[in-house]
Structures are given as structure tokens and as C-alpha cells.
Design an enzyme around this catalytic site. Structure first.
Site, short mmCIF file in Angstrom:
data_model
loop_
_atom_site.label_atom_id
_atom_site.label_comp_id
_atom_site.label_asym_id
_atom_site.label_seq_id
_atom_site.Cartn_x
_atom_site.Cartn_y
_atom_site.Cartn_z
N LYS A 77 17.38 19.05 -57.95
CA LYS A 77 17.44 17.73 -57.30
C LYS A 77 16.12 17.02 -57.51
CE LYS A 77 19.55 14.84 -54.52
NZ LYS A 77 19.20 13.81 -55.54
N LYS A 113 12.87 16.46 -61.99
CA LYS A 113 12.41 15.07 -61.99
C LYS A 113 12.69 14.48 -63.36
CE LYS A 113 10.05 12.46 -59.02
NZ LYS A 113 10.07 12.74 -57.57
N THR A 197 12.87 7.97 -46.48
CA THR A 197 11.54 8.53 -46.78
C THR A 197 10.53 8.00 -45.76
OG1 THR A 197 12.22 8.49 -49.09
CG2 THR A 197 9.93 9.02 -48.66
N SER A 357 19.31 12.31 -49.16
CA SER A 357 20.04 12.46 -50.42
C SER A 357 21.01 13.64 -50.30
CB SER A 357 19.08 12.74 -51.58
OG SER A 357 18.61 11.55 -52.13
#
Ligand code: GLU
Length: 423
Positions: A77, A113, A197, A357
Site C-alpha cells: 500500500k 510507493k 492525514t 485508505s
């Protein structure tokens, strides 16, 4: 908290810097060398060239990357960033941080990433759409609902996620909303994801202040960055009674000892191309001065490597909560520890985004959607548990919160490696 410092010196490479901190944590917790050996090499690294037709009729070729660091605890992820400084080494470091971040937040994920070297501010919407679709097409065998799940990062948002999802669905011939998170709500996004976030930064700040015996209503904060992370963090912190004395983005930085009206700043940015330049709610200061201004809490929520050793010497805050990934250079860690500044590290402080997420992915899999309140309640609970486990490890291992966060992650990953076995 002990002032024991990580023996980390300046590193040319961001990934080397991650490994240096990993080594410090691995030694303290007595982690198996074999597990450290595995984690030193990402399991998959993909680099692609993306030819895109630009609006001027000419083809431009962009570099695209996806690095999967680990899948020990679940499918990988992590976000996709569009920025000019994207490179293999940076994506490797960010992928490793995702492995540790997901483990700290107790999510059933490994880490990855992606990135494209480009300047999204200099591109048209059409160019960005063609670039995003080209990237999705070239990563069709990398991404997967139970394989590798991207999300937004610097320079990307729900808009890019929608294009990537659409392209992936076309290529695979199936509707797989769970293959990507951070989507717009109407196409399977989660309520609360946008602010998540920043919300995680707020929950971590409150948890740290409580441990420090400080009352949020008597505390001031400076927030660097007014994008997806910084703007929500500033708003949510001010809603908790914390006085925001400084804000800034890549266009301008402001200080106001009486407190910045964050709602007015949000309103201003919304009407001004999403930037703060021209805002009149504070005195204009230099972009780096926000890091060393008089405040109790510093939230670096913009770029990586902004807190150098020199800046660390001049920081006045008692608490740093890292909204960005990698805002503190390794060599600054020792200075901050010596000054007894508590640092809630990125892999804990900004894990609210990937936590929601995960909720989005769960909702996509179930085909059933939760209320914003449900998302926020579950998020806050997960963040508080993550904060406590890192805090406890910091005191058990007599180390900084940063090294304790690595230890918290590595304890789980080590267990996972041992349980799954080897070749
Ligand atoms: N890019 C964000 C991060 O660095 C979110 C990742 C995600 O939601 O997968 O944590």
C-alpha cells in the site's frame, strides 16, 4: 523520555538514511539479522518510460516508478507522487516508510510507493490525464486489489485516482474500486479520507500534549504546508483550541502571535487558486522562519528534509508532529533529542491517511459504505492505539519516538517473516 540518540550521520541517499535508522532500531530490539537483510532490499522495483502527447503536439517521455518494499503483512500500500525530484532512491525510501507506517498503524498491509518525475503545476489537465492513464496502463500487472493498492501523495489527489482507476478497469475488464484509494466519494471513495492525514496529525498532537501535561487551549502551533495535510491539520488543531500562530505554503508564510484565523485562510486559499500568497491575516515571514518561530508545537506538513541540523538547533517548539514524510534530516535527530524536543515521527504522525485508505478498501470490498462519523471514530481509535504502542516502546527501550516507531513496526514485520517461513 531518554535522550539516547540514533547514531545516524548525513546520507546522500534517502533510502540509506532509512536503513541507518532501521539499523539503530534493529540493534536496540535485537532483531534477527535475516529479517534486516530482507528489509534492506525492496521486493519489486519497476521503472517505466511514459510517452505522452503534450498539448503542443509533441511527445514528451516521463519517468515513472513503483517500488514495492514489503508484502510480509499484506498487499502493498502506498501513494503515487507527481514531483520533479521523484527518483528511484526517493521512491525506495518512501516505500519502506509505508511498510513501517502500515505496521505501526496495525493495518494488514505491506508498503509501496510510486511516482512520476513531472511538474504537475506546469501541465494542463489534459496532459495530466494522459500521463496518469499511461502510468496506470504500464502498472496494470503491478497494481491489484489484493496485490498493490496505490493512493494520492504529493502532487496528486482524487482526480488522478479516478483516471488511474478508470484506466485499470478498462484494461482488466472488471470494476475494481478497491484497487486504488483516495478516490472521489461518488466512485467509491470514503467519507473522511480527504481530511484523514490532517486528522491523524491532530489526534497524535493531542495524545502527545496529554503525555506532556500540556493543555491544548494554552498551546500555540505553527503548521508548514497548506495542502491536503497542512490545511486540515491547521483547521482541526484550531478546532481543538490550539492557537495557530504560523501557516505557510510554497507561495507565502505568515506569523501572527495573536493567532491566525484558519477558517479565513482556508476561505482565502479556496478563492485564490489554492495558495496563500496575498493573505492578510498575519505578518509575512521567510519560508524557513516558520520552523524556528516561537511556538509550542511545530507541524512540518510540506516537504521532506526541511529540518536540517542547523535548523534543529534553532527550533523553539517543545513538540514536533511530522505531517510530511521525512521532514527531518537524520543528522537533526540527535540535536532534537539532546534538546528534549519530542518528535512524533512521520510513520506514526501521518498514518491517518493510509488508515482511512484501509477503511476505504474495506468498504469497497464489502460494497457497503460508512458514515463520516463512523470513519472518524474508528480512525481516532486506531491512531490512539498506535500512539500508545510507540510511546510505550520509547519508554521500554529508552529511545526516541522515532526509533520506537521503527521498533513497533519491526516487531510485527519480524513476527510475520518468522511465521511465514523462508525458502
Ligand atoms: N501517500 C499517503 C502516505 O504517504 C497515503 C498512502 C495511502 O493512503 O495508501 O501515507
Amino acid at each position: 523520555m531518554s535522550t539516547q540518540t540514533a547514531n545516524v550521520t548525513a546520507h546522500e541517499s534517502m533510502f540509506e538514511a532509512v536503513l541507518a535508522r532501521l539499523d539503530v532500531a534493529a540493534k536496540l530490539m535485537n532483531m534477527s539479522d535475516d529479517v534486516a537483510t530482507i528489509l534492506r532490499s525492496p521486493i519489486k522495483q519497476v521503472k517505466v518510460s511514459l510517452p505522452v502527447m503534450m498539448d503542443n503536439g509533441k511527445i514528451q517521455v516521463f519517468e515513472g516508478y513503483r517500488v514495492v518494499h514489503s508484502t510480509v503483512l499484506g498487499p502493498s500500500k502506498g501513494g503515487i507522487r507527481y514531483a520533479m525530484d521523484v527518483n528511484q532512491d526517493e521512491v525506495m525510501a518512501l516505500a519502506a516508510w509505508m511498510s513501517f507506517k502500515c505496521a505501526v498503524a496495525n493495518l494488514p498491509y505491506g508498503g509501496a510507493k510510486g511516482g512520476i518525475k513531472c511538474d504537475p503545476r506546469a501541465m494542463s489537465v489534459g496532459e495530466l490525464e494522459r500521463l496518469s492513464r499511461a502510468y496506470a496502463m504500464s502498472m496494470k500487472d503491478v497494481f491489484g486489489v489484493n496485490k498493490d493498492i496505490p493512493a494520492p501523495d504529493m502532487g496528486t489527489s482524487g482526480r488522478e485516482m479516478a483516471w488511474i482507476l478508470d484506466e485499470f478497469n478498462k484494461v482488466t475488464g472488471e470494476d475494481s474500486p478497491g484497487v486504488i484509494t483516495g478516490k472521489p466519494i461518488v466512485i467509491g471513495g470514503s467519507l473522511g479520507r480527504d481530511a484523514a492525514t490532517g486528522r491523524g496529525v491532530m489526534v497524535n498532537t493531542l495524545a502527545a500534549l496529554k503525555k506532556m501535561g500540556l493543555n491544548p487551549k494554552e498551546v500555540t502551533a505553527a503548521v508548514q504546508g497548506f495542502g491536503n495535510v497542512g490545511s486540515h491539520a491547521a483547521r482541526l488543531l484550531s478546532e481543538q483550541g490550539i492557537k495557530i500562530v504560523a501557516i505557510g505554503d510554497h507561495t507565502a508564510t505568515f506569523y501572527n502571535e495573536k493567532g491566525i484565523d484558519v477558517a479565513a485562510a482556508l476561505d482565502y486559499a479556496a478563492k485564490n487558486g489554492r495558495v496563500l500568497k496575498g493573505f492578510t491575516g498575519g505578518t509575512v515571514i521567510g519560508s524557513n522562519d516558520i520552523l524556528t518561530c516561537k511556538c509550542d508545537v511545530l507541524v512540518p506538513a510540506a516537504l521532506q528534509n526541511v529540518i536540517s541540523e542547523e535548523i534543529a538547533h534553532n527550533i523553539q517548539a517543545k513538540l514536533i508532529v511530522e505531517g510530511a514524510n521525512g521532514p527531518t534530516m537524520p543528522e537533526a535527530d540527535a540535536v532534537l533529542n539532546d534538546k528534549k524536543i519530542i518528535v512524533v515521527p512521520d510513520i506514526l504522525a501521518n498514518s491517518g491517511g493510509v488508515t482511512v485508505s484501509y477503511f476505504e478498501w474495506v468498504q469497497n470490498k464489502a460494497g457497503y459504505y460508512w458514515s463520516e462519523n463512523e470513519v472518524n471514530t474508528k480512525h481516532d481509535e486506531k491512531m490512539e492505539i498506535a500512539f500508545s504502542s510507540v510511546w510505550d516502546n520509547a519508554s521500554n527501550f529508552k529511545t526516541s519516538m522515532r526509533i520506537a516507531a521503527y521498533i513497533t513496526a519491526l516487531q510485527k514485520i519480524e513476527q510475520g517473516v518468522q511465521l511465514k517461513g523462508n525458502y
